[in-house]
Design an enzyme around this catalytic site. Structure first.
Site, PDB file in Angstrom:
ATOM      1  N   HIS A 205       0.936  -1.436   0.142  1.00 40.33           N
ATOM      2  CA  HIS A 205      -0.306  -0.366  -0.034  1.00 40.33           C
ATOM      3  C   HIS A 205       1.003   1.336   0.145  1.00 40.33           C
ATOM      4  O   HIS A 205      -0.194   2.123  -0.233  1.00 40.33           O
ATOM      5  CB  HIS A 205      -0.738  -0.311   1.346  1.00 40.33           C
ATOM      6  CG  HIS A 205      -0.378   0.377   2.767  1.00 40.33           C
ATOM      7  ND1 HIS A 205       0.799  -0.199   2.750  1.00 40.33           N
ATOM      8  CD2 HIS A 205      -0.216   1.505   3.167  1.00 40.33           C
ATOM      9  CE1 HIS A 205       1.407  -0.121   4.304  1.00 40.33           C
ATOM     10  NE2 HIS A 205       0.731   1.023   4.150  1.00 40.33           N
ATOM     11  N   ARG A 206       2.068   0.943   0.184  1.00 44.17           N
ATOM     12  CA  ARG A 206       2.846   2.356   0.351  1.00 44.17           C
ATOM     13  C   ARG A 206       3.432   2.742  -1.342  1.00 44.17           C
ATOM     14  O   ARG A 206       3.527   2.315  -2.087  1.00 44.17           O
ATOM     15  CB  ARG A 206       4.108   2.119   1.250  1.00 44.17           C
ATOM     16  CG  ARG A 206       3.763   1.673   2.891  1.00 44.17           C
ATOM     17  CD  ARG A 206       5.271   1.654   2.860  1.00 44.17           C
ATOM     18  NE  ARG A 206       4.741   2.038   4.672  1.00 44.17           N
ATOM     19  CZ  ARG A 206       4.437   2.172   5.351  1.00 44.17           C
ATOM     20  NH1 ARG A 206       4.585   3.696   5.247  1.00 44.17           N
ATOM     21  NH2 ARG A 206       4.655   1.442   6.902  1.00 44.17           N
TER      22      ARG A 206
END
Length: 367
Positions: A205-206
């Protein structure tokens, strides 16, 4: 008596704050819970209140998604009004999301004492929005609760007075130990046609992995190759799924994409995974607590205890390192690791013990 306000907003906050809310309630402390609504989707929010037995919030701010600036500002405006209405004597925040920083700034400006759970963690990478949130929250906090020794060291180096720093352990691990047996007993791998100990679990998700399209292409191509040897289950963050669709990045049949999973389902899957590939800070901690091999798809970590004590290794988005790590795990050569000090399921008790002593010193006991 002290009135305590606990603030949650995003998925990681729920696991960290729940044990503290429960311990305050056990001791009869007057408290109220504020949910900013930073994560508002039922899969990312509501299910955690149900599965963790976290009380429904007394106040829901409903800010939703937006840019970092607009989201933080919206939380500040709404939380300031809440504080002026409820008049808490202490605000507790956890972690490093926008809700954490926004509530911290409001408390500091209203001169309300502030406690930060999971203080002192540092990646030293200002490109991560979470790093900015962590540093600024610590600077305005009155009580700083560190989850590992590195946090204590960083706070000392930054000039935080020793009396404000408390090494208490990891509240997220409190939640994990309380729920892991139930999570495993549900055998969630059956839902996906998997066998315990024979699959890889992936989360991404980064921004450095998801928003940088070439990095995302490289990682997905590597995950496809991993799936040639080990089935891969990939619960997909909404932003990640949007990027995959936008760029038409395909996965092989060995990679199973799912929506975000409930806490207990994911915990059960993680506990029995052969390995986990992730860019999540919290999952680095959870895999260490569980003794599950973890490959962190980042160049740095703010949680070095997961490497020095635990089962984590940094591999970035380098295909060679990722595939070599998976091969080493499959061959059974991965270190078993150990739990860092105070990751024993009693961190929240230590947090509230400190709050009790702090209140007594001020002549305003918790109960």
């Amino acid at each position: 008596m002290i009135k305590v306000c606990s603030v949650v907003g995003a998925r990681p906050n729920f696991m960290k704050m729940t044990p503290i809310v429960h311990e305050l309630a056990r001791r009869g402390v007057e408290q109220f819970l504020v949910h900013t609504g930073q994560h508002y989707d039922a899969r990312m929010s509501d299910v955690f209140f149900d599965e963790l037995n976290l009380p429904k919030p007394d106040v829901f701010l409903g800010v939703g998604s937006d840019s970092h600036a607009k989201q933080t500002a919206a939380i500040m405006v709404a939380f300031e009004a809440t504080c002026l209405e409820f008049r808490p004597d202490l605000v507790i925040v956890s972690g490093d999301v926008n809700s954490t920083l926004a509530a911290a700034i409001v408390a500091a400006k209203l001169m309300i004492p502030l406690a930060h759970v999971e203080a002192g963690l540092r990646s030293f990478d200002r490109a991560m929005p979470e790093e900015v949130n962590r540093v600024l929250t610590d600077r305005v906090s009155d009580l700083l609760f560190a989850s590992e020794e590195s946090g204590v060291t960083h706070l000392r180096n930054e000039g935080v007075p020793e009396a404000r720093i408390h090494l208490v352990g990891n509240c997220m691990v409190d939640s994990l130990f309380k729920h892991v047996d139930v999570a495993v007993s549900r055998s969630p791998w059956n839902e996906f046609g998997l066998e315990p100990g024979s699959y890889a679990l992936v989360t991404l998700h980064r921004p450095s992995n998801v928003d940088e399209i070439e990095a995302l292409r490289t990682l997905m191509a590597t995950i496809n190759r991993v799936a040639e040897h080990l089935p891969v289950l990939f619960p997909v963050h909404p932003r990640t799924r949007a990027r995959l669709a936008q760029e038409a990045i395909a996965t092989t049949p060995g990679v199973r994409l799912t929506d975000p999973l409930p806490y207990l389902t994911f915990l059960g899957l993680m506990a029995k995974a052969k390995c986990v590939l992730t860019d999540s800070g919290g999952i680095q901690e959870e895999t260490t607590a569980l003794g599950v091999p973890c490959l962190t798809l980042r160049e740095n970590t703010e949680r070095p205890a997961t490497i020095t004590c635990g089962t984590n290794r940094l591999v970035g988005n380098d295909p060679a390192q990722i595939e070599a790590g998976v091969a080493e795990i499959r061959a059974g050569h991965w270190p078993t690791g150990s739990r860092p000090p105070f990751w024993d399921g009693h961190a929240a008790v230590r947090v509230v013990d400190v709050l009790d002593a702090w209140g007594a010193e001020r002549g305003t006991p918790l109960t």
